[in-house]
Scaffold this motif. Sequence first.
Motif, PDB file in Angstrom:
ATOM      1  N   LEU A  51       6.123  16.510   2.195  1.00  0.00           N
ATOM      2  CA  LEU A  51       5.248  15.472   1.649  1.00  0.00           C
ATOM      3  C   LEU A  51       5.789  14.924   0.331  1.00  0.00           C
ATOM      4  CD1 LEU A  51       3.128  17.822   3.038  1.00  0.00           C
ATOM      5  CD2 LEU A  51       1.639  15.870   2.675  1.00  0.00           C
TER       6      LEU A  51
ATOM      7  N   ASP B  82       7.783  12.684   4.618  1.00  0.00           N
ATOM      8  CA  ASP B  82       6.745  12.425   5.633  1.00  0.00           C
ATOM      9  C   ASP B  82       7.204  12.853   7.022  1.00  0.00           C
ATOM     10  OD1 ASP B  82       4.879  11.267   3.785  1.00  0.00           O
ATOM     11  OD2 ASP B  82       6.100   9.451   3.796  1.00  0.00           O
ATOM     12  N   THR B  83       7.855  13.994   7.075  1.00  0.00           N
ATOM     13  CA  THR B  83       8.381  14.523   8.330  1.00  0.00           C
ATOM     14  C   THR B  83       8.057  16.009   8.427  1.00  0.00           C
ATOM     15  OG1 THR B  83      10.201  12.939   8.258  1.00  0.00           O
ATOM     16  CG2 THR B  83      10.466  14.800   9.741  1.00  0.00           C
TER      17      THR B  83
ATOM     18  N   TRP C   7      -3.330  12.546   2.619  1.00  0.00           N
ATOM     19  CA  TRP C   7      -1.962  13.014   2.895  1.00  0.00           C
ATOM     20  C   TRP C   7      -1.327  13.474   1.574  1.00  0.00           C
ATOM     21  CZ3 TRP C   7       0.343  14.780   6.921  1.00  0.00           C
ATOM     22  CH2 TRP C   7       1.739  14.842   6.995  1.00  0.00           C
TER      23      TRP C   7
ATOM     24  N   TYR D 167      -3.648   7.267   7.250  1.00  0.00           N
ATOM     25  CA  TYR D 167      -2.499   7.712   6.459  1.00  0.00           C
ATOM     26  C   TYR D 167      -1.661   6.550   5.946  1.00  0.00           C
ATOM     27  CZ  TYR D 167      -3.448  12.435   8.249  1.00  0.00           C
ATOM     28  OH  TYR D 167      -4.024  13.650   8.563  1.00  0.00           O
TER      29      TYR D 167
ATOM     30  N   ARG E  64       4.321   7.380  10.955  1.00  0.00           N
ATOM     31  CA  ARG E  64       5.249   8.454  10.582  1.00  0.00           C
ATOM     32  C   ARG E  64       4.478   9.687  10.090  1.00  0.00           C
ATOM     33  NH1 ARG E  64      10.673   8.561   9.373  1.00  0.00           N
ATOM     34  NH2 ARG E  64      11.356  10.248   7.982  1.00  0.00           N
ATOM     35  N   ARG E  65       3.489   9.447   9.240  1.00  0.00           N
ATOM     36  CA  ARG E  65       2.701  10.568   8.725  1.00  0.00           C
ATOM     37  C   ARG E  65       1.828  11.194   9.814  1.00  0.00           C
ATOM     38  NH1 ARG E  65       0.837   8.015   2.829  1.00  0.00           N
ATOM     39  NH2 ARG E  65       2.795   8.541   1.740  1.00  0.00           N
TER      40      ARG E  65
END
Length: 542
Positions: A508, A535-536, A295, A334, A360-361
């Motif tokens: 990120l 992370d959205t 990630w 993640y 969330r990731r």
Amino acid sequence: MTESPWWRDAVIYQVYIRSFADADGDGIGDLAGLREKLPHLRDLGVDALWINPWYASPQVDAGYDVADYRAIEPAYGSLADAEKLIAEAHEHGLRVVPDLVPNHLSSDHAWFAAALAADPGSPERDRFVFRAGRGPDGAEPPNNWLSHFGGPAWTRVPDGSWYLHLFAPGQPDVNWENPEVAAEFESVLRFWFDRGVDGFRIDVAHGLVKDPALPDLADPTDFIGLTTGPGEHPYVDRDGVQDIYESWRRIADEYSGARMFVAEAWTPSPDRLARYVQAGRLHTAFNFDFLVAPWEPAALRDAVDTTTGYLHAVGAPATWVLENHDVVRAPSRYGRPPTSRHGNATFDPADPVDVGLGVRRARAAFLLYAALPGGLYVYQGQELGLPQVDDIPDDALQDPTWERSGHTDRGRDGCRVPIPWTAGGTNFGFSPEGASAPWLPQPAWFADHAADVEEGDPASVLELVRAALAIRRREDALGDGDLAWESAPGDEVLAFTRGPGFRCVVNLSAEPVAAQGEVLLSSAPLPDDRRLPPDTAVWLRA
């Protein structure tokens, strides 16, 4: 305008049948259970089902050891049940893509029984890879190749000969230099195409052809050709596999309805993967570079650019995947640091995991890969946000890797646990009332991820996936095509446009960022200032 073939931008749902839905109460998923859940899959918004091997098998490797390609595993049902499933799936607008396992058979297959009964050098043995051993009395394996599941890739039979199995001893490799092998698998393709299947996922597509000299490997742990030149590994990605797939493509093209193939091809480089999907060969191939990327913005962008570049150059679409039955589930990947990586996209279960961060990731990753050009695969339970089950008791583990590795690698069972349909009920709704325990134990926390709990909850992963696939289906910009990056390489925010008017932005970085445009969907709630949290991901109307 000619309509693009369905498989160029399809959303295909992977059914690991043993763990999907159990209708008869024996604790093992089956075809009747899958048929009952077809409305769930239709409403999810997918286009097709990839079904892991449903063939008759002793289940040494969960069905990847096939004893009869023209019969259904009795625990799953019958051939008539498979035909009903194909017909009912089509009624729901869902195509069916079963697994095909052409690298090896089961040791229970009639061919292998005949080979063991025959003499060394016989036609029966030539269907497989038998060799004399090394050493004065032939007591050493013919070479130093290792099994993917641990230990040597050779087993000795009573007359002193050795046979090759790149996986478990119950999965002897077949000899693709033998024309009988080619003819048999062409017959199997026709058998199932005649029954209406829409394509095949090809297991170990890179591994069918072996160097007849069977040379030792300088690095016997190199299972994907990283230490050899292109096409020079003795059993990975050899050029001869393409002749096989050109033959298969001609067979598929004889049938109406755009039948397709997707390759599980682990190759050392993306240019080698592109060779599988050149004109006249296979249609699609899984993109594992994206799956195993950490990630991190640079790694994700590089996986996207490299994959799309090589595949578009040969006229093929990219095929994106975040989870499958062989790798740790995305929330648990993640939620761990990249330094925890251990093996084939797996992680050391002893390392700490932040499941909340991982979920969330994973939500953001779903919007990212659903917006990329091409098609995508969704693994059962991914739409529920299921993390990996890391604490299956040792005595319950069934993956052959556990035993073959001397209890040092827990294998893949943690992503194969039967999925929860209801927070209550027998086996979380996986089985009917009064059923046997499931074939792998389910943890108590599965109740929090059950489909009936997530149903209708706008904050759930299930509703996020449904919303994303609905938008993807109606947006002309999504699916097959190109993308244009807005962010520069090295940026911690990935931003790109698809066609006219669609943007995807993924943050990120460690700080909120601006994201301009009309919000179509976001992976997490946006604050009043409409800034995108870390992370959205968000889909926007540009």
